[in-house]
Motif scaffolding. Structure first.
Motif, PDB file in Angstrom:
ATOM      1  N   ASN A  68      -6.402  11.288  -2.745  1.00 36.32           N
ATOM      2  CA  ASN A  68      -6.634  11.985  -1.473  1.00 36.32           C
ATOM      3  C   ASN A  68      -6.354  13.483  -1.618  1.00 36.32           C
ATOM      4  O   ASN A  68      -6.667  14.264  -0.723  1.00 36.32           O
ATOM      5  CB  ASN A  68      -5.848  11.350  -0.316  1.00 36.32           C
ATOM      6  N   GLY A  89      -3.556   2.842  -2.839  1.00 37.04           N
ATOM      7  CA  GLY A  89      -2.942   3.955  -2.113  1.00 37.04           C
ATOM      8  C   GLY A  89      -3.294   5.270  -2.774  1.00 37.04           C
ATOM      9  O   GLY A  89      -4.388   5.429  -3.304  1.00 37.04           O
ATOM     10  N   LEU A 112      -7.663  -0.477   3.046  1.00 33.92           N
ATOM     11  CA  LEU A 112      -6.447  -1.212   2.663  1.00 33.92           C
ATOM     12  C   LEU A 112      -5.590  -1.533   3.887  1.00 33.92           C
ATOM     13  O   LEU A 112      -4.472  -2.018   3.761  1.00 33.92           O
ATOM     14  CB  LEU A 112      -5.610  -0.375   1.689  1.00 33.92           C
ATOM     15  N   LYS A 167       0.848  -1.150   0.000  1.00 32.08           N
ATOM     16  CA  LYS A 167       0.000   0.000   0.000  1.00 32.08           C
ATOM     17  C   LYS A 167       0.897   1.217   0.000  1.00 32.08           C
ATOM     18  O   LYS A 167       1.769   1.317   0.880  1.00 32.08           O
ATOM     19  CB  LYS A 167      -0.875  -0.027   1.271  1.00 32.08           C
ATOM     20  N   CYS A 169       0.949   5.150   0.256  1.00 35.00           N
ATOM     21  CA  CYS A 169       0.096   6.314   0.537  1.00 35.00           C
ATOM     22  C   CYS A 169       0.806   7.370   1.365  1.00 35.00           C
ATOM     23  O   CYS A 169       1.713   7.066   2.141  1.00 35.00           O
ATOM     24  CB  CYS A 169      -1.195   5.878   1.236  1.00 35.00           C
ATOM     25  N   TRP A 179      -1.070   9.311   3.323  1.00 35.40           N
ATOM     26  CA  TRP A 179      -1.921   9.393   4.514  1.00 35.40           C
ATOM     27  C   TRP A 179      -2.041   7.998   5.136  1.00 35.40           C
ATOM     28  O   TRP A 179      -1.681   6.994   4.508  1.00 35.40           O
ATOM     29  CB  TRP A 179      -3.336   9.875   4.151  1.00 35.40           C
ATOM     30  N   ASN A 180      -2.596   7.978   6.352  1.00 34.05           N
ATOM     31  CA  ASN A 180      -2.832   6.717   7.061  1.00 34.05           C
ATOM     32  C   ASN A 180      -4.207   6.814   7.728  1.00 34.05           C
ATOM     33  O   ASN A 180      -4.321   6.863   8.948  1.00 34.05           O
ATOM     34  CB  ASN A 180      -1.718   6.519   8.107  1.00 34.05           C
ATOM     35  N   CYS A 181      -5.244   6.880   6.901  1.00 31.17           N
ATOM     36  CA  CYS A 181      -6.587   7.186   7.404  1.00 31.17           C
ATOM     37  C   CYS A 181      -7.093   6.116   8.374  1.00 31.17           C
ATOM     38  O   CYS A 181      -6.881   4.918   8.146  1.00 31.17           O
ATOM     39  CB  CYS A 181      -7.569   7.290   6.239  1.00 31.17           C
ATOM     40  N   THR A 186      -1.158   2.221   6.881  1.00 29.81           N
ATOM     41  CA  THR A 186       0.009   2.568   6.058  1.00 29.81           C
ATOM     42  C   THR A 186       1.248   2.243   6.900  1.00 29.81           C
ATOM     43  O   THR A 186       1.469   2.866   7.930  1.00 29.81           O
ATOM     44  CB  THR A 186      -0.005   4.077   5.713  1.00 29.81           C
ATOM     45  N   TYR A 203      -9.917   5.014   8.637  1.00 34.16           N
ATOM     46  CA  TYR A 203     -10.963   4.169   8.035  1.00 34.16           C
ATOM     47  C   TYR A 203     -10.459   3.379   6.825  1.00 34.16           C
ATOM     48  O   TYR A 203     -11.239   2.728   6.148  1.00 34.16           O
ATOM     49  CB  TYR A 203     -12.155   5.043   7.591  1.00 34.16           C
ATOM     50  N   CYS A 204      -9.157   3.424   6.540  1.00 32.92           N
ATOM     51  CA  CYS A 204      -8.664   2.889   5.258  1.00 32.92           C
ATOM     52  C   CYS A 204      -8.974   1.401   5.065  1.00 32.92           C
ATOM     53  O   CYS A 204      -8.574   0.566   5.869  1.00 32.92           O
ATOM     54  CB  CYS A 204      -7.157   3.115   5.131  1.00 32.92           C
TER      55      CYS A 204
HETATM   56  S1  SF4 Z   1      -8.130   5.825   2.574  1.00 35.71           S
HETATM   57 FE1  SF4 Z   1      -6.988   6.427   0.752  1.00 35.71          FE
HETATM   58  S2  SF4 Z   1      -5.859   8.216   1.425  1.00 35.71           S
HETATM   59 FE2  SF4 Z   1      -6.512   7.189   3.257  1.00 35.71          FE
HETATM   60  S3  SF4 Z   1      -4.788   5.849   3.814  1.00 35.71           S
HETATM   61 FE3  SF4 Z   1      -6.206   4.651   2.567  1.00 35.71          FE
HETATM   62  S4  SF4 Z   1      -5.436   4.811   0.518  1.00 35.71           S
HETATM   63 FE4  SF4 Z   1      -4.498   6.460   1.699  1.00 35.71          FE
END
Ligand code: SF4
Length: 313
Positions: free
Chosen positions: A106, A78, A36, A25, A27, A29-31, A39, A33-34
């Motif tokens: 993002n 990502g 994936l 992955k 990215c 950011w490290n959201c 991060t 709610y991600c």
């Molecule tokens: S939701 Fe999108 S922007 Fe946020 S960490 Fe996951 S891949 Fe990155």
């Protein structure tokens, strides 16, 4: 297929062919709610992760195999704009087809003029904006050092000035985090500054890496629509249905999608069953084949089983 997946169906983009330009992955950011997972290591330097000609060749084949596409959507493992050369790919795809091109991003790198430039030929760009303050941006998006809230907003404002296509801001509404009246009014004031064509309100319906992520109540969703509608047209997209009927290889099609985001077991079963009417054993055979790859597992989310890539949660 290494870079393309789907088509997947959604209310906003209809039948959309996904193009994924990133190693998982990657990215900035490290959201919280991600879908994936977390991060593990931030990526902020742009690169041509895979040869652009190879990606284009695969897109060409996927377009030829799918005659009824509504969109070709750059989205994936990502932050899409980390791929250096996406502008070239968008231009080449537009020479191949009249199907419009969308980019889901993002938006964290929009402060860079060269990133904004690469997006100018896209028909629609869907950047994220989940917060109207530095504190909530840090809490929700958990960006890489240096990617401040102000830098994010200034990048979006600059992009809006330069971009003539459709700018649809995506807001992830999280119960108990950014759904208070105060948070929504702050968000509305930033959206007004950006002046997008639309705001898409989305919800954390899939498994997430953090426990605190939960759906907002119906009352809070209504209130979010009411407050944000004072500054922009808001749509609250409802999920589409997965359609695998044009997939030449069922296992490959299913694994390509589940590799990019968790999929509800029920949704997957229905999509497979629609491809093989009257052949009840086909659904369980595909599920068995998925397990046999050793790459996926079932997890429980809000009482519903979801297929996810192993190791992301
Ligand atoms: S939701 Fe999108 S922007 Fe946020 S960490 Fe996951 S891949 Fe990155």
């Amino acid at each position: 297929m290494k870079y393309t997946f789907g088509p997947v169906s959604s209310k906003r983009l209809g039948q959309s062919l996904g193009v994924d330009l990133l190693p998982p992955k990657s990215c900035s950011w490290n959201c919280v709610y991600c879908q994936l997972g977390k991060t593990r290591k931030f990526v902020t330097d742009r690169q041509e992760f895979f040869p652009r000609e190879e990606v284009l060749d695969e897109i060409r084949q996927a377009i030829a195999a799918n005659s009824a596409l509504d969109w070709i959507t750059f989205v994936g493992s990502g932050e899409t704009m980390l791929y250096k050369g996406i502008g070239w790919l968008i231009g080449e795809v537009k020479k191949l087809t009249i199907t419009p091109v969308a980019v889901i991003t993002n938006g964290s790198l929009f402060y860079l003029p060269e990133v904004r430039e690469e997006l100018l030929a896209a028909d629609a760009v869907l950047p994220s904006l989940n917060a109207g303050s530095e504190a909530l941006h840090t809490q929700i998006d958990r960006p890489a050092p240096g990617l401040t809230f102000r830098r994010h907003v200034d990048g979006l404002v600059a992009f809006r000035r330069e971009y003539k296509g459709r700018l649809w801001i995506e807001v992830m509404l999280l119960g108990g985090i950014n759904d208070s009246d105060e948070a929504l009014h702050e968000l509305a004031s930033v959206i007004k500054e950006i002046n997008p064509d639309m705001v898409h309100l989305v919800l954390p319906t899939r498994p997430a890496p953090e426990q605190e992520v939960r759906l907002p109540s119906e009352e809070r969703i209504e209130q979010a629509i009411a407050i944000l509608s004072t500054v922009a047209t808001v749509i609250h997209p409802v999920k589409g249905t997965m359609d695998l009927r044009s997939a030449p290889d069922m296992l490959e099609a299913v694994t390509a999608i589940v590799s990019r985001h968790p999929v509800q077991q029920l949704e997957l079963q229905k999509a497979i069953a629609d491809c093989f009417p009257g052949e009840k054993d086909k659904v369980s055979a595909v599920m068995q084949d998925m397990l046999a790859t050793g790459r996926f597992k079932l997890v429980d989310h809000d009482g519903e089983p979801y297929w996810v890539l192993k190791g992301i949660f």
